[in-house]
Structure formats: structure tokens, C-alpha cells
Write a protein that holds these residues in place. Structure first.
Motif, PDB file in Angstrom:
ATOM      1  N   ASN A  90       0.795  -1.217   0.000  1.00  0.00           N
ATOM      2  CA  ASN A  90       0.000   0.000   0.000  1.00  0.00           C
ATOM      3  C   ASN A  90       0.834   1.276   0.000  1.00  0.00           C
ATOM      4  OD1 ASN A  90      -2.312  -1.498   0.052  1.00  0.00           O
ATOM      5  ND2 ASN A  90      -2.381  -1.591   2.272  1.00  0.00           N
ATOM      6  N   ASN A  91       2.091   1.200   0.395  1.00  0.00           N
ATOM      7  CA  ASN A  91       2.906   2.405   0.519  1.00  0.00           C
ATOM      8  C   ASN A  91       4.094   2.382  -0.432  1.00  0.00           C
ATOM      9  OD1 ASN A  91       1.322   3.451   2.638  1.00  0.00           O
ATOM     10  ND2 ASN A  91       2.315   2.052   4.059  1.00  0.00           N
ATOM     11  N   PHE A  92       3.839   2.452  -1.722  1.00  0.00           N
ATOM     12  CA  PHE A  92       4.914   2.514  -2.692  1.00  0.00           C
ATOM     13  C   PHE A  92       4.719   3.736  -3.570  1.00  0.00           C
ATOM     14  CE2 PHE A  92       1.604  -0.044  -4.605  1.00  0.00           C
ATOM     15  CZ  PHE A  92       1.493   0.498  -5.863  1.00  0.00           C
ATOM     16  N   ASN A  93       5.800   4.179  -4.164  1.00  0.00           N
ATOM     17  CA  ASN A  93       5.774   5.326  -5.056  1.00  0.00           C
ATOM     18  C   ASN A  93       5.693   4.802  -6.482  1.00  0.00           C
ATOM     19  OD1 ASN A  93       6.367   7.523  -6.686  1.00  0.00           O
ATOM     20  ND2 ASN A  93       7.826   8.381  -5.226  1.00  0.00           N
ATOM     21  N   SER A  94       4.666   5.164  -7.242  1.00  0.00           N
ATOM     22  CA  SER A  94       4.461   4.611  -8.579  1.00  0.00           C
ATOM     23  C   SER A  94       5.545   5.016  -9.571  1.00  0.00           C
ATOM     24  CB  SER A  94       3.089   4.990  -9.120  1.00  0.00           C
ATOM     25  OG  SER A  94       2.990   6.386  -9.268  1.00  0.00           O
ATOM     26  N   THR A  95       6.421   5.954  -9.205  1.00  0.00           N
ATOM     27  CA  THR A  95       7.521   6.311 -10.102  1.00  0.00           C
ATOM     28  C   THR A  95       8.794   5.526  -9.790  1.00  0.00           C
ATOM     29  OG1 THR A  95       8.189   8.162  -8.705  1.00  0.00           O
ATOM     30  CG2 THR A  95       6.617   8.630 -10.490  1.00  0.00           C
ATOM     31  N   ASP A  96       8.822   4.852  -8.636  1.00  0.00           N
ATOM     32  CA  ASP A  96       9.974   4.007  -8.302  1.00  0.00           C
ATOM     33  C   ASP A  96       9.931   2.736  -9.131  1.00  0.00           C
ATOM     34  OD1 ASP A  96      10.812   5.808  -6.393  1.00  0.00           O
ATOM     35  OD2 ASP A  96       9.968   4.688  -4.706  1.00  0.00           O
ATOM     36  N   THR A  97      11.092   2.119  -9.308  1.00  0.00           N
ATOM     37  CA  THR A  97      11.138   0.852 -10.034  1.00  0.00           C
ATOM     38  C   THR A  97      11.556  -0.263  -9.091  1.00  0.00           C
ATOM     39  OG1 THR A  97      13.408   1.252 -10.759  1.00  0.00           O
ATOM     40  CG2 THR A  97      11.649   1.929 -12.251  1.00  0.00           C
ATOM     41  N   TYR A  98      11.058  -1.453  -9.390  1.00  0.00           N
ATOM     42  CA  TYR A  98      11.295  -2.630  -8.566  1.00  0.00           C
ATOM     43  C   TYR A  98      11.641  -3.805  -9.468  1.00  0.00           C
ATOM     44  CZ  TYR A  98       8.573   0.194  -5.302  1.00  0.00           C
ATOM     45  OH  TYR A  98       8.099   1.208  -4.514  1.00  0.00           O
ATOM     46  N   SER A  99      12.446  -4.710  -8.941  1.00  0.00           N
ATOM     47  CA  SER A  99      12.625  -5.989  -9.621  1.00  0.00           C
ATOM     48  C   SER A  99      11.738  -6.996  -8.897  1.00  0.00           C
ATOM     49  CB  SER A  99      14.091  -6.423  -9.599  1.00  0.00           C
ATOM     50  OG  SER A  99      14.527  -6.670  -8.286  1.00  0.00           O
ATOM     51  N   ILE A 100      11.323  -8.022  -9.620  1.00  0.00           N
ATOM     52  CA  ILE A 100      10.479  -9.076  -9.050  1.00  0.00           C
ATOM     53  C   ILE A 100      11.307 -10.350  -9.072  1.00  0.00           C
ATOM     54  CG2 ILE A 100       8.343 -10.378  -9.295  1.00  0.00           C
ATOM     55  CD1 ILE A 100       7.222  -7.875 -10.794  1.00  0.00           C
ATOM     56  N   LYS A 101      11.601 -10.858  -7.897  1.00  0.00           N
ATOM     57  CA  LYS A 101      12.552 -11.962  -7.761  1.00  0.00           C
ATOM     58  C   LYS A 101      11.858 -13.226  -7.262  1.00  0.00           C
ATOM     59  CE  LYS A 101      17.121 -12.514  -5.707  1.00  0.00           C
ATOM     60  NZ  LYS A 101      18.063 -11.892  -4.786  1.00  0.00           N
ATOM     61  N   GLY A 145      15.922 -17.416  -7.034  1.00  0.00           N
ATOM     62  CA  GLY A 145      16.748 -16.226  -6.903  1.00  0.00           C
ATOM     63  C   GLY A 145      16.848 -15.421  -8.189  1.00  0.00           C
ATOM     64  N   ARG A 146      16.204 -15.877  -9.257  1.00  0.00           N
ATOM     65  CA  ARG A 146      16.242 -15.162 -10.537  1.00  0.00           C
ATOM     66  C   ARG A 146      15.126 -14.114 -10.577  1.00  0.00           C
ATOM     67  NH1 ARG A 146      18.158 -20.341 -12.283  1.00  0.00           N
ATOM     68  NH2 ARG A 146      20.211 -20.016 -13.222  1.00  0.00           N
ATOM     69  N   SER A 147      15.297 -13.166 -11.491  1.00  0.00           N
ATOM     70  CA  SER A 147      14.357 -12.045 -11.594  1.00  0.00           C
ATOM     71  C   SER A 147      13.451 -12.177 -12.800  1.00  0.00           C
ATOM     72  CB  SER A 147      15.138 -10.736 -11.713  1.00  0.00           C
ATOM     73  OG  SER A 147      15.832 -10.489 -10.513  1.00  0.00           O
ATOM     74  N   ILE A 194      10.108 -14.241 -18.571  1.00  0.00           N
ATOM     75  CA  ILE A 194      10.972 -15.356 -18.220  1.00  0.00           C
ATOM     76  C   ILE A 194      11.674 -15.026 -16.907  1.00  0.00           C
ATOM     77  CG2 ILE A 194      11.331 -16.124 -20.605  1.00  0.00           C
ATOM     78  CD1 ILE A 194      14.001 -14.613 -20.606  1.00  0.00           C
ATOM     79  N   LEU A 195      12.274 -16.016 -16.289  1.00  0.00           N
ATOM     80  CA  LEU A 195      13.152 -15.781 -15.142  1.00  0.00           C
ATOM     81  C   LEU A 195      14.576 -15.786 -15.647  1.00  0.00           C
ATOM     82  CD1 LEU A 195      11.518 -17.978 -12.367  1.00  0.00           C
ATOM     83  CD2 LEU A 195      11.442 -15.504 -12.605  1.00  0.00           C
ATOM     84  N   TRP A 196      15.378 -14.813 -15.185  1.00  0.00           N
ATOM     85  CA  TRP A 196      16.752 -14.669 -15.676  1.00  0.00           C
ATOM     86  C   TRP A 196      17.594 -14.097 -14.542  1.00  0.00           C
ATOM     87  CZ3 TRP A 196      17.825 -16.506 -20.414  1.00  0.00           C
ATOM     88  CH2 TRP A 196      19.086 -16.248 -20.945  1.00  0.00           C
ATOM     89  N   ASP A 197      18.891 -14.374 -14.577  1.00  0.00           N
ATOM     90  CA  ASP A 197      19.785 -13.761 -13.591  1.00  0.00           C
ATOM     91  C   ASP A 197      19.642 -12.243 -13.676  1.00  0.00           C
ATOM     92  OD1 ASP A 197      20.799 -16.213 -12.740  1.00  0.00           O
ATOM     93  OD2 ASP A 197      22.432 -16.179 -14.196  1.00  0.00           O
ATOM     94  N   TYR A 198      19.579 -11.583 -12.526  1.00  0.00           N
ATOM     95  CA  TYR A 198      19.398 -10.131 -12.505  1.00  0.00           C
ATOM     96  C   TYR A 198      20.668  -9.424 -12.963  1.00  0.00           C
ATOM     97  CZ  TYR A 198      18.181  -5.456 -11.003  1.00  0.00           C
ATOM     98  OH  TYR A 198      17.917  -4.108 -10.981  1.00  0.00           O
ATOM     99  N   TYR A 199      20.528  -8.505 -13.919  1.00  0.00           N
ATOM    100  CA  TYR A 199      21.654  -7.687 -14.384  1.00  0.00           C
ATOM    101  C   TYR A 199      21.291  -6.212 -14.455  1.00  0.00           C
ATOM    102  CZ  TYR A 199      19.328  -8.453 -18.888  1.00  0.00           C
ATOM    103  OH  TYR A 199      18.390  -8.533 -19.890  1.00  0.00           O
ATOM    104  N   GLY A 200      20.086  -5.847 -13.971  1.00  0.00           N
ATOM    105  CA  GLY A 200      19.738  -4.445 -13.796  1.00  0.00           C
ATOM    106  C   GLY A 200      19.188  -3.711 -14.998  1.00  0.00           C
ATOM    107  N   ALA A 201      18.907  -4.409 -16.081  1.00  0.00           N
ATOM    108  CA  ALA A 201      18.388  -3.743 -17.277  1.00  0.00           C
ATOM    109  C   ALA A 201      16.937  -3.304 -17.073  1.00  0.00           C
ATOM    110  CB  ALA A 201      18.489  -4.672 -18.479  1.00  0.00           C
ATOM    111  N   ALA A 202      16.489  -2.364 -17.901  1.00  0.00           N
ATOM    112  CA  ALA A 202      15.128  -1.830 -17.782  1.00  0.00           C
ATOM    113  C   ALA A 202      14.063  -2.892 -18.016  1.00  0.00           C
ATOM    114  CB  ALA A 202      14.934  -0.671 -18.757  1.00  0.00           C
TER     115      ALA A 202
END
Length: 90
Positions: free
Chosen positions: A2-13, A18-20, A34-42
Motif C-alpha cells: 500500500n505504501n509505494f511510489n508509482s515512479t519508483d522501479t522494482y525488480s520481481i525476484k 533467486g532469478r528475476s 521469463i526468469l533470468w539472472d538479474y543484471y539491472g536492465a530496464a
């Protein structure tokens, strides 16, 4: 959520692997998740938008929404990235 900023970005893991969550960006399966190792791309980053009692999830890279295929409500249904159309599966 309930308390998130809609302009912030999140990864879903995935807790188990442990993949994103990653929006595939090439080939015939472009837009599939797909699930993939996290590398920070958009294409591994998402924004959340509270709409009433629901949360809509949008890809940072394309601004498309995560959409439950055919708006089905059963186990194993694919989730895709699609343009926003206002249907309940988005």
C-alpha cells in the motif's frame, strides 16, 4: 504493497530460484516473461500503480502492462507484456 511510489522501479525476484522476472526482448517470444539472472536492465524493472484495490504492473523499458493471457483465472496461465487496454487481466 500500500505504501509505494508509482515512479519508483522494482525488480520481481523468485524466492525459490533467486532469478528475476525479465521481459524477453528478442525473437519470436518478445514480450514473454521469463526468469533470468538479474543484471539491472530496464526489462527487469517494473513500476507498480495502485488502482482501487488492485495493483497494475508496468515494464519500465516499454511502459506496457503485465497481462494475464486471455484474462484466465487458473494455474499455469501465461503472463505477457502487452499495451494497456483496460481489461481486468491487466
Amino acid at each position: 504493497m500500500n505504501n509505494f511510489n508509482s515512479t519508483d522501479t522494482y525488480s520481481i525476484k523468485s524466492k525459490s530460484s533467486g532469478r528475476s522476472l525479465d521481459v524477453r526482448q528478442d525473437g519470436e517470444f518478445t514480450g514473454h516473461l521469463i526468469l533470468w539472472d538479474y543484471y539491472g536492465a530496464a526489462n527487469q524493472q517494473f513500476q507498480f500503480q495502485q488502482v482501487g484495490d488492485k495493483v497494475k504492473i508496468r515494464s519500465k523499458k516499454t511502459q506496457k502492462r503485465l497481462t494475464v493471457a486471455a484474462n484466465l483465472h487458473q494455474n499455469g496461465v501465461p503472463v505477457l507484456e502487452e499495451s494497456y487496454e483496460g481489461i481486468s487481466g491487466q
